[in-house]
Design an enzyme around this catalytic site. Structure first.
Site, PDB file in Angstrom:
ATOM      1  CE1 TYR A   1     110.994   8.659   0.611  1.00 19.00           C
ATOM      2  CE2 TYR A   1     109.428   9.983  -0.630  1.00 19.00           C
ATOM      3  CZ  TYR A   1     110.671   9.838  -0.045  1.00 19.00           C
ATOM      4  OH  TYR A   1     111.578  10.865  -0.109  1.00 19.00           O
ATOM      5  CB  CYS A   2     108.778   4.595   5.276  1.00 21.20           C
ATOM      6  SG  CYS A   2     108.269   2.875   4.967  1.00 21.20           S
ATOM      7  CG  PHE A   3     114.801   2.499   3.892  1.00 13.36           C
ATOM      8  CD1 PHE A   3     115.593   3.355   3.151  1.00 13.36           C
ATOM      9  CD2 PHE A   3     115.207   1.180   4.030  1.00 13.36           C
ATOM     10  CE1 PHE A   3     116.769   2.916   2.560  1.00 13.36           C
ATOM     11  CE2 PHE A   3     116.375   0.723   3.453  1.00 13.36           C
ATOM     12  CZ  PHE A   3     117.159   1.597   2.722  1.00 13.36           C
TER      13      PHE A   3
ATOM     14  N   GLY B   1     107.351  -0.140   4.171  1.00 14.96           N
ATOM     15  CA  GLY B   1     106.873  -1.037   5.208  1.00 14.96           C
ATOM     16  C   GLY B   1     106.048  -0.357   6.269  1.00 14.96           C
TER      17      GLY B   1
ATOM     18  CE1 TYR C   1     115.998   7.948  -0.944  1.00 17.29           C
ATOM     19  CE2 TYR C   1     117.012   5.874  -0.289  1.00 17.29           C
ATOM     20  CZ  TYR C   1     117.126   7.157  -0.775  1.00 17.29           C
ATOM     21  OH  TYR C   1     118.371   7.638  -1.100  1.00 17.29           O
TER      22      TYR C   1
END
Length: 365
Positions: free
Chosen positions: A95-97, A100, A124
């Site tokens: 995952y990222c924030f 995206g 996240y």
């Protein structure tokens, strides 16, 4: 063919699923999930430069700069780090924030290397929102049994004997007093909240009838229980663990001296005992005004003399003198006053054996 997405956040918690966090280290340090490992797509400086480009020239130019910065050997090293992690944890997600571009790029690069890995839908932020909502829901649906008692009564020892208990101090990595620091730092506030959410979700999934927690203030060291969750906890009932002073001195000595010295020694080596002394001495400094000058100076002297004796011959027994005074003359009156003002109804009082029996009977009913 589209790469897989998932928002089955509950299974991540219950299965302790490994997660690759591809955010920059500075983001990870502010808050992450208990099962996550930071293997960033961009380091902090790269993220800063791309952020500047994004503000100045827009998303397209920022993406171009990103590909320019992360190519060749740099790209190969980062993909290799993800590959190595997935080889060790084949059930991992990433995952990222916000789920995206960063996680999409990382997922695509892994796919190019022959590895398909799901990414978190919403990243996240979505998982974090799920955890906070679940903390609030679960805490609102249970009126916990709260184990109280004077300092050193052995409350933490007791709840460790119960499957349906959550150790709030363990999650906070702090013993909950002015002397409660461990040699390792406390988690960030966000990390504490995430760990608490994991614990509540697992508690519910285990099918327990009654949550048991230790009687805590809003703050545990420098982290705090989120107010809505804390307010829900305060709808529970109190059980008072009654332990004689002599036994409480021994419990406190075992935890704050014997075990703590081993912990500090393991982390700091030969300097461990001095680091421990500084922590204890600093604890007295933090409550100086409440102790009063005379008692403060007396306790400082007792602690210093006990430490000198410890350094001279390894004998730590003298520490019991300042522990007893601190418990009897400072912590006991303060706790008794707090209990007298507490709105929590007292269900039961007794020693450790009686309290355990009472709680376990309540669990069965």
């Amino acid at each position: 063919m589209p790469l897989p997405l998932t928002d089955d956040f509950r299974s991540i918690v219950l299965q302790a699923r490994p997660l690759i966090d591809v955010r920059a280290p500075v983001e990870f340090e502010k808050g992450s999930f208990p099962t996550s490992t930071n293997l960033p797509l961009l380091n902090d400086e790269e993220r800063r430069l791309i952020g500047i480009r994004y503000k100045e020239a827009g998303n397209s130019e920022a993406v171009k700069l990103g590909h320019k910065l992360i190519q060749g050997e740099v790209k190969a090293q980062r993909v290799e780090a993800w590959q190595s992690f997935v080889q060790q944890h084949p059930d991992a997600y990433l995952y990222c924030f916000r789920g995206g571009q960063r996680s999409k790029i990382s997922q695509a690069w892994l796919a190019e290397a022959g590895i398909t890995i799901p990414r978190l839908k919403g990243g996240y932020k979505a998982f974090r929102n799920f955890l906070m909502n679940e903390s609030l829901r679960i805490s609102s649906e249970t009126a916990p049994v709260i184990i109280g008692g004077r300092t050193g009564s052995g409350k933490t020892l007791l709840i460790h004997q119960l499957e349906n208990a959550i150790d709030l101090e363990g999650i906070a990595n702090h013993r909950g007093s002015s002397f409660g620091r461990f040699s390792t730092p406390q988690p960030s506030q966000i990390d504490f909240e995430d760990r608490l959410a994991f614990a509540l979700i697992r508690y519910e999934a285990a099918g327990h009838r009654q949550l048991v927690i230790e009687h805590e203030s809003h703050n545990i060291g420098r982290v705090y229980i989120p107010k809505p969750v804390f307010d829900n906890f305060q709808k529970g009932s109190l059980i008072i663990l009654e332990t004689p002073l002599e036994e409480r001195v021994q419990i406190t000595f075992d935890e704050y001296v014997t075990a703590a010295l081993l912990e500090y020694g393991s982390r700091f080596g030969e300097n461990g005992s001095k680091q421990w002394f500084d922590t204890m001495d600093g604890g007295l400094d933090r409550i100086r005004k409440r102790l009063g000058s005379e008692r403060y100076l007396s306790l400082k002297s007792l602690l210093a003399n006990a430490f000198k004796r410890q350094q001279a011959n390894g004998d730590t027994e003298a520490h019991k003198a300042w522990i007893e005074i601190l418990l009897r003359d400072y912590y006991d009156p303060m706790y008794d006053y707090q209990i007298s003002k507490s709105p929590l109804p007292v269900l039961f009082r007794g020693n450790a054996e009686a309290v355990l029996d009472f709680v376990k009977q309540g669990k069965k009913s």
